[in-house]
Design a protein around this motif. Sequence first.
Motif: not given
Length: 245
Positions: A204, A212, A221
């Motif tokens: 991420a 994400s 995310r």
Amino acid sequence: MNKRIELKKNCMVLFIINVCVLISLLLFKIYFSKVGYLPILVNSFLVINIILLIVGIIFNVILFKNPNLYDEKKSLIIMCTIFFTYVLFNTVGMVIINKPFSSSYKKIANELSSYCDKYVCDKFENINEGSTRDFVINKTYLDYNGIQNDIEIHTKYDVNGVFFVEATVYSQNEMFSWDDIKQQVQLYYDNFDVTIDESLIKEAFDKRFNGSVKKDKISYRVSEIYEDGELIKLKTVISLNLKRE
């Protein structure tokens, strides 16, 4: 020659009762919503109250046009009895009907409070969002440089249980560590039998400009936080969706 209409006591009392019902049904709606009663229950009571008000207005018009249609003393007793029943229905009745739902919310809130104790959070609050609740906890942690950073976790639930958990972890740009981030939140996610994958936090981070990363019910995310054009922090958001299909 105009005919003089004589307003009898039962007509005037019914008018006053209708005004009281109009004001009180609005107050009941505001109060019940504010204290967090189940919205569908609050709205159902509101509809019933409006129907009662409409019926009261219709009878008020009938009494105005036909003052001698009903016995004055008996109609006064009936009106007062109905109004008293209306008040009981909206106070005692609402509390009794809503009690099972309140008990469910309270039981879940107490369980989440115990999670907070185990997680050693700094503070928590329970936010009413209609039929759902948001249990928010805040905590600070020290990174490898001894700098204090913030963690905020939102746990959303309804009468059936928890359906969403989201942890937001702030970290210094130069001290970003996916392993450290996992360590900071894993203890809380253990309550839901979920294991955080540090490799997905790293992924991420690498894809922080492209959205994400998701696996099963968990999404990761990472985003950058700027101040006056300068990168000051990184924000890692780990979301767990427990909604029942």
